[in-house]
Design a protein around this motif. Structure first.
Motif, mmCIF file in Angstrom:
data_model
loop_
_atom_site.group_PDB
_atom_site.id
_atom_site.type_symbol
_atom_site.label_atom_id
_atom_site.label_comp_id
_atom_site.label_asym_id
_atom_site.label_seq_id
_atom_site.Cartn_x
_atom_site.Cartn_y
_atom_site.Cartn_z
ATOM 1 N N GLU A 28 13.035 60.170 -4.320
ATOM 2 C CA GLU A 28 11.917 59.445 -3.465
ATOM 3 C C GLU A 28 12.126 58.027 -3.412
ATOM 4 O O GLU A 28 11.909 57.439 -2.367
ATOM 5 C CB GLU A 28 10.729 60.203 -4.219
ATOM 6 N N ASN A 29 12.470 57.329 -4.496
ATOM 7 C CA ASN A 29 12.580 55.907 -4.730
ATOM 8 C C ASN A 29 13.803 55.380 -3.630
ATOM 9 O O ASN A 29 13.702 54.367 -2.851
ATOM 10 C CB ASN A 29 13.075 55.541 -5.951
ATOM 11 N N MET A 30 14.874 56.333 -3.593
ATOM 12 C CA MET A 30 15.894 55.754 -2.611
ATOM 13 C C MET A 30 15.205 56.018 -1.227
ATOM 14 O O MET A 30 15.720 55.165 -0.198
ATOM 15 C CB MET A 30 17.204 56.828 -2.862
ATOM 16 N N GLU A 31 14.642 57.042 -0.961
ATOM 17 C CA GLU A 31 14.189 57.095 0.608
ATOM 18 C C GLU A 31 13.169 56.038 0.785
ATOM 19 O O GLU A 31 13.422 55.496 2.102
ATOM 20 C CB GLU A 31 13.424 58.464 0.579
ATOM 21 N N ALA A 32 12.299 55.809 0.111
ATOM 22 C CA ALA A 32 11.283 54.609 0.168
ATOM 23 C C ALA A 32 12.086 53.066 0.328
ATOM 24 O O ALA A 32 11.699 52.324 1.400
ATOM 25 C CB ALA A 32 10.186 54.416 -1.132
ATOM 26 N N ALA A 33 13.029 52.987 -0.316
ATOM 27 C CA ALA A 33 14.136 51.790 -0.075
ATOM 28 C C ALA A 33 14.553 51.777 1.125
ATOM 29 O O ALA A 33 14.621 50.749 1.337
ATOM 30 C CB ALA A 33 14.795 51.644 -1.466
ATOM 31 N N GLU A 34 14.988 52.962 1.455
ATOM 32 C CA GLU A 34 15.704 53.065 2.851
ATOM 33 C C GLU A 34 15.004 52.690 4.161
ATOM 34 O O GLU A 34 15.010 52.137 4.935
ATOM 35 C CB GLU A 34 16.588 54.433 3.102
ATOM 36 N N GLU A 38 14.079 48.766 7.099
ATOM 37 C CA GLU A 38 13.523 48.638 8.674
ATOM 38 C C GLU A 38 12.628 47.667 8.898
ATOM 39 O O GLU A 38 12.327 47.008 9.786
ATOM 40 C CB GLU A 38 12.894 49.780 9.124
ATOM 41 N N PHE A 39 11.895 47.091 7.647
ATOM 42 C CA PHE A 39 10.827 45.996 7.949
ATOM 43 C C PHE A 39 11.436 44.715 7.273
ATOM 44 O O PHE A 39 10.637 43.734 6.989
ATOM 45 C CB PHE A 39 9.682 46.602 7.149
ATOM 46 N N THR A 40 12.425 44.502 6.873
ATOM 47 C CA THR A 40 13.210 43.231 6.056
ATOM 48 C C THR A 40 13.690 42.384 6.956
ATOM 49 O O THR A 40 14.893 43.116 7.614
ATOM 50 C CB THR A 40 13.762 43.307 4.694
ATOM 51 N N ASP A 41 13.401 41.322 7.107
ATOM 52 C CA ASP A 41 14.683 40.371 8.167
ATOM 53 C C ASP A 41 15.689 39.573 7.215
ATOM 54 O O ASP A 41 16.492 39.090 7.689
ATOM 55 C CB ASP A 41 13.710 39.558 8.718
ATOM 56 N N SER A 42 15.597 39.688 5.568
ATOM 57 C CA SER A 42 16.470 38.884 4.971
ATOM 58 C C SER A 42 17.649 39.748 4.760
ATOM 59 O O SER A 42 17.596 40.912 3.980
ATOM 60 C CB SER A 42 15.367 38.715 3.606
ATOM 61 N N GLU A 43 18.662 39.362 4.914
ATOM 62 C CA GLU A 43 20.148 39.919 4.612
ATOM 63 C C GLU A 43 20.269 40.029 3.103
ATOM 64 O O GLU A 43 20.828 41.094 2.661
ATOM 65 C CB GLU A 43 21.158 39.208 5.451
ATOM 66 N N GLU A 44 19.702 38.930 2.449
ATOM 67 C CA GLU A 44 19.800 39.111 0.895
ATOM 68 C C GLU A 44 19.137 40.369 0.368
ATOM 69 O O GLU A 44 19.843 40.952 -0.493
ATOM 70 C CB GLU A 44 19.326 37.885 0.294
ATOM 71 N N GLN A 45 17.792 40.501 0.811
ATOM 72 C CA GLN A 45 17.114 41.788 0.348
ATOM 73 C C GLN A 45 17.618 42.948 0.845
ATOM 74 O O GLN A 45 17.745 43.936 0.036
ATOM 75 C CB GLN A 45 15.456 41.552 1.075
ATOM 76 N N ARG A 46 18.308 42.861 2.008
ATOM 77 C CA ARG A 46 19.065 44.239 2.573
ATOM 78 C C ARG A 46 19.964 44.572 1.431
ATOM 79 O O ARG A 46 20.270 45.693 1.113
ATOM 80 C CB ARG A 46 19.539 44.203 3.861
ATOM 81 N N GLN A 47 20.909 43.720 1.182
ATOM 82 C CA GLN A 47 22.090 43.557 0.150
ATOM 83 C C GLN A 47 21.506 44.374 -1.024
ATOM 84 O O GLN A 47 22.121 45.010 -1.762
ATOM 85 C CB GLN A 47 22.747 42.464 -0.081
ATOM 86 N N GLN A 48 20.237 43.626 -1.684
ATOM 87 C CA GLN A 48 19.887 43.962 -3.067
ATOM 88 C C GLN A 48 19.377 45.385 -3.067
ATOM 89 O O GLN A 48 19.680 46.312 -3.684
ATOM 90 C CB GLN A 48 18.693 43.113 -3.329
ATOM 91 N N ILE A 49 18.756 45.810 -1.830
ATOM 92 C CA ILE A 49 18.193 47.333 -1.699
ATOM 93 C C ILE A 49 19.422 48.193 -1.564
ATOM 94 O O ILE A 49 19.466 49.291 -2.368
ATOM 95 C CB ILE A 49 17.400 47.275 -0.288
ATOM 96 N N LYS A 50 20.494 47.886 -0.960
ATOM 97 C CA LYS A 50 21.753 48.755 -0.746
ATOM 98 C C LYS A 50 22.552 48.892 -1.968
ATOM 99 O O LYS A 50 22.850 49.956 -2.622
ATOM 100 C CB LYS A 50 22.438 48.261 0.311
ATOM 101 N N ALA A 51 22.333 47.714 -2.827
ATOM 102 C CA ALA A 51 23.111 47.689 -4.055
ATOM 103 C C ALA A 51 22.444 48.562 -5.182
ATOM 104 O O ALA A 51 22.762 49.427 -5.977
ATOM 105 C CB ALA A 51 23.258 46.272 -4.864
ATOM 106 N N LYS A 52 21.019 48.540 -5.117
ATOM 107 C CA LYS A 52 20.218 49.124 -5.770
ATOM 108 C C LYS A 52 20.296 50.943 -5.846
ATOM 109 O O LYS A 52 20.559 51.638 -6.636
ATOM 110 C CB LYS A 52 18.728 48.872 -5.747
ATOM 111 N N ASN A 53 20.199 51.021 -4.459
ATOM 112 C CA ASN A 53 20.515 52.610 -4.127
ATOM 113 C C ASN A 53 21.879 53.039 -4.589
ATOM 114 O O ASN A 53 21.973 54.244 -4.723
ATOM 115 C CB ASN A 53 20.238 52.709 -2.638
ATOM 116 N N GLU A 54 22.818 52.348 -4.286
ATOM 117 C CA GLU A 54 24.377 52.695 -5.047
ATOM 118 C C GLU A 54 24.039 53.056 -6.358
ATOM 119 O O GLU A 54 24.806 53.843 -6.797
ATOM 120 C CB GLU A 54 25.384 51.836 -4.530
ATOM 121 N N ARG A 55 23.305 52.132 -7.118
ATOM 122 C CA ARG A 55 23.164 52.511 -8.556
ATOM 123 C C ARG A 55 22.471 53.576 -8.826
ATOM 124 O O ARG A 55 22.748 54.502 -9.584
ATOM 125 C CB ARG A 55 22.696 51.206 -9.257
#
Length: 77
Positions: A28-34, A38-55
């Motif tokens: 559920e947390n992964m789906e919410a992060a995904e 859609e709502f973030t403009d920050s590339e840094e934040q996108r990378q953090q979300i993707k890294a966290k979902n990989e973990r």
């Protein structure tokens, strides 16, 4: 002074259930992060979300393996 505290017995009877709940919550947390991507403009934040979902994916693999181990242990008892 005598030591009177005793450790609690190791009760693993509901480990599989707890692990499955953890897996469900992680998914559920992964789906919410995904969805939040859609709502973030920050590339840094996108990378953090993707890294966290990989973990989280790595954790899911470990949790699923642990569920199998626990289920085998229950069958052997």
């Amino acid at each position: 002074m005598a030591y009177t505290n005793k450790p609690k017995p190791d009760d693993r009877s509901d480990n599989v259930e707890k692990l499955q709940c953890m897996i469900h919550n992680t998914i559920e947390n992964m789906e919410a992060a995904e969805e939040s991507l859609e709502f973030t403009d920050s590339e840094e934040q996108r990378q953090q979300i993707k890294a966290k979902n990989e973990r989280r994916r790595d954790s899911l693999d470990s949790l699923r393996s642990e569920v199998k181990d626990e289920a085998r242990g229950e069958q052997n008892q």
